[in-house]
Design an enzyme around this catalytic site. Structure first.
Site, PDB file in Angstrom:
ATOM      1  N   ARG A  51      13.048   3.880  15.133  1.00 45.88           N
ATOM      2  CA  ARG A  51      13.567   4.073  13.607  1.00 45.88           C
ATOM      3  C   ARG A  51      14.164   2.777  13.094  1.00 45.88           C
ATOM      4  O   ARG A  51      14.041   2.469  11.875  1.00 45.88           O
ATOM      5  CB  ARG A  51      14.632   5.147  13.571  1.00 45.88           C
ATOM      6  N   TYR A 105      -0.786   2.915  -9.238  1.00 46.17           N
ATOM      7  CA  TYR A 105      -1.250   4.081  -8.226  1.00 46.17           C
ATOM      8  C   TYR A 105      -0.601   5.294  -8.640  1.00 46.17           C
ATOM      9  O   TYR A 105       0.561   5.273  -8.824  1.00 46.17           O
ATOM     10  CB  TYR A 105      -1.139   3.382  -6.979  1.00 46.17           C
ATOM     11  N   ASP A 177       2.609  -4.755  -5.810  1.00 46.84           N
ATOM     12  CA  ASP A 177       1.734  -4.251  -4.797  1.00 46.84           C
ATOM     13  C   ASP A 177       0.545  -4.796  -4.625  1.00 46.84           C
ATOM     14  O   ASP A 177      -0.406  -4.866  -5.575  1.00 46.84           O
ATOM     15  CB  ASP A 177       1.707  -2.788  -5.225  1.00 46.84           C
ATOM     16  N   LYS A 202      -4.745   0.825   4.006  1.00 41.29           N
ATOM     17  CA  LYS A 202      -6.172   0.467   3.164  1.00 41.29           C
ATOM     18  C   LYS A 202      -6.510  -0.883   4.145  1.00 41.29           C
ATOM     19  O   LYS A 202      -6.854  -0.749   5.238  1.00 41.29           O
ATOM     20  CB  LYS A 202      -5.715   0.020   1.868  1.00 41.29           C
TER      21      LYS A 202
HETATM   22  N1  PLP Z   1      -0.538   1.404  -3.454  1.00 41.77           N
HETATM   23  C1  PLP Z   1      -1.733   1.601  -3.773  1.00 41.77           C
HETATM   24  C2  PLP Z   1      -2.271   0.539  -4.679  1.00 41.77           C
HETATM   25  C3  PLP Z   1      -2.462   2.534  -3.392  1.00 41.77           C
HETATM   26  O1  PLP Z   1      -3.655   2.644  -3.702  1.00 41.77           O
HETATM   27  C4  PLP Z   1      -1.826   3.594  -2.270  1.00 41.77           C
HETATM   28  C5  PLP Z   1      -2.655   4.704  -1.783  1.00 41.77           C
HETATM   29  O2  PLP Z   1      -3.816   5.036  -2.286  1.00 41.77           O
HETATM   30  C6  PLP Z   1      -0.453   3.415  -2.081  1.00 41.77           C
HETATM   31  C7  PLP Z   1       0.295   2.328  -2.597  1.00 41.77           C
HETATM   32  C8  PLP Z   1       0.261   4.309  -1.375  1.00 41.77           C
HETATM   33  O3  PLP Z   1       0.029   4.072   0.202  1.00 41.77           O
HETATM   34  P1  PLP Z   1       0.045   5.374   1.367  1.00 41.77           P
HETATM   35  O4  PLP Z   1      -0.988   6.393   1.022  1.00 41.77           O
HETATM   36  O5  PLP Z   1      -0.174   4.365   2.551  1.00 41.77           O
HETATM   37  O6  PLP Z   1       1.276   5.776   1.454  1.00 41.77           O
END
Ligand code: PLP
Length: 385
Positions: A51, A105, A177, A202
């Site tokens: 953790r 997102y 992000d 991703k």
């Molecule tokens: N940021 C973006 C741009 C995303 O497209 C996503 C998920 O689709 C996330 C963050 C969240 O990621 P996770 O599904 O790994 O929690």
């Protein structure tokens, strides 16, 4: 910080690897042990425990991630949302204010709109293309500015250098992000961002078989976030670390192939009479194309578009394609297709989606590693009749 003169392709393979190799193993072994024998540590955060995100699998990944974005430090997390939530809850407390881009997102949007108010954290939304409107949105307790490199799902590219300039002029932490671009196409620390976040689910992993996240950036901030991560518990399991580590080794070849294929697919769709609109920053017609060319080494593997005929046409198309799989997520080796209104952005109300420009018939396509020729033939047949 590992600052070598090597290119990213080399760093993805060699940075962060144990030296000497553990028992000569060419591939990083999995240390599937919840806890480790004490070595006289006195600080809780120095104990070795999954953790606390500090097993040999975590350490190797942290070094590799920091190296590929030319950053001081990095952390892996249990998911992209764990990376986003832990970062923002480290930077912001009750009474604080965040400036966030207005198209994000869906999960992030939900977090900001549906969780933060309960914690007394305020959010103001900004148009990433209108820096002249940002000053009016700053409040005395604004602490950070949050954007996406390429927005999900409309593929907008904000004025990222101005975001950094503005954030630092106002003493704000600049957070981005970087999931959609991946470190192959854009490295936020090179442009002054303090923190770069990823859904490692991703492109970083690339094989649609784990959920993971990453936080990359300034060492002092990463240290603070790591402490919070230990309390919130969003660390990554060593087996998932191993898969992410393995996936990252092919990141550069995968992403370059996906950049090329997505551009071919986008050009095909743009020229097709059944297509009403298309969003891909690699197309000359994209409103942020010049900026994307200046900032990025490639335009990514995601294309979004609308077909004439609304939701019925979109559903028909999705059911007729034979190669892309109808599923949420993106960045994997297989092409994935989805309607964001029903998946990634279904947590937003219809009104919020429309305000953000996400129609019900918008289709998002994540281009995989199939031959672009085969993908285009598939789209051609699916659009016929
Ligand atoms: N940021 C973006 C741009 C995303 O497209 C996503 C998920 O689709 C996330 C963050 C969240 O990621 P996770 O599904 O790994 O929690």
């Amino acid at each position: 910080m590992e600052r070598t003169s090597h290119r990213i392709d080399t760093k993805l393979i060699h940075s962060g690897e144990p030296s000497p190799l553990i028992e000569g193993a060419v591939s990083m072994p999995i240390f599937q042990s919840a806890t480790f024998e004490s070595r006289g540590e006195h600080d809780y955060h120095a104990l070795r425990y999954i953790r606390l995100n500090n097993t040999p699998n975590h350490d190797a990944l942290h070094k590799k991630l920091a190296a590929v974005e030319n950053a001081e430090a990095a952390l892996v997390t249990a998911s992209g949302m764990a990376a986003i939530a832990t970062t923002l809850l480290t930077l912001l407390g009750t009474g604080d204010h965040l400036l966030a881009q207005n198209c994000l997102y869906g999960g992030t949007h939900d977090l900001l709109l549906n969780e933060f108010p309960r914690l007394g954290i305020e959010v103001g939304f900004i148009d990433g293309n209108a820096p002249q409107s940002w000053t009016a949105k700053v409040k005395p307790r604004t602490k950070a500015m949050y954007v996406e490199t390429i927005t999900n799902p409309l593929m907008g590219v904000a004025d990222l250098p101005r975001v950094v300039e503005f954030a630092h002029a106002h003493d704000l932490i600049a957070v981005i992000d970087n999931t959609f671009a991946s470190p192959v196409n854009f490295r936020p620390p090179d442009w002054g961002f303090d923190l770069s976040l990823h859904s490692g689910t991703k492109y970083l992993n690339g094989h649609s078989d784990i959920v993971a996240g990453a936080i990359i950036g300034r060492a002092a901030l990463i240290e603070q976030i790591n402490r919070k991560l230990g309390h919130f518990g969003g660390s990554l399991d060593p087996h998932a670390c191993f898969l992410l580590h393995r996936g990252m080794k092919t990141l550069a070849v995968r992403v370059r192939h996906q950049n090329d294929s997505a551009l071919k697919v986008a050009r095909f769709l743009e020229a097709h009479p059944a297509v009403e609109s298309i969003n891909y920053p690699g197309l000359e017609s994209h409103p942020n194309h010049d900026r994307a060319r200046e900032l990025f080494s490639g335009f990514g593997g995601v294309v979004s578009f609308e077909l004439r005929g609304g939701v019925d046409s979109a559903e028909k198309f999705i059911s007729r394609v034979t190669l892309p799989i109808s599923a949420p997520s993106l960045g994997g080796v297989e092409s994935l297709i989805t309607r964001p209104a029903t998946t990634s952005h279904s947590g937003m109300t219809a009104e919020e989606r429309l305000r953000a420009g996400i129609t019900d018939h918008l289709i998002r396509l994540s281009v995989g590693l199939e031959s672009p020729h085969d993908l285009i033939s598939d789209f051609e047949q699916a659009l016929e009749g």
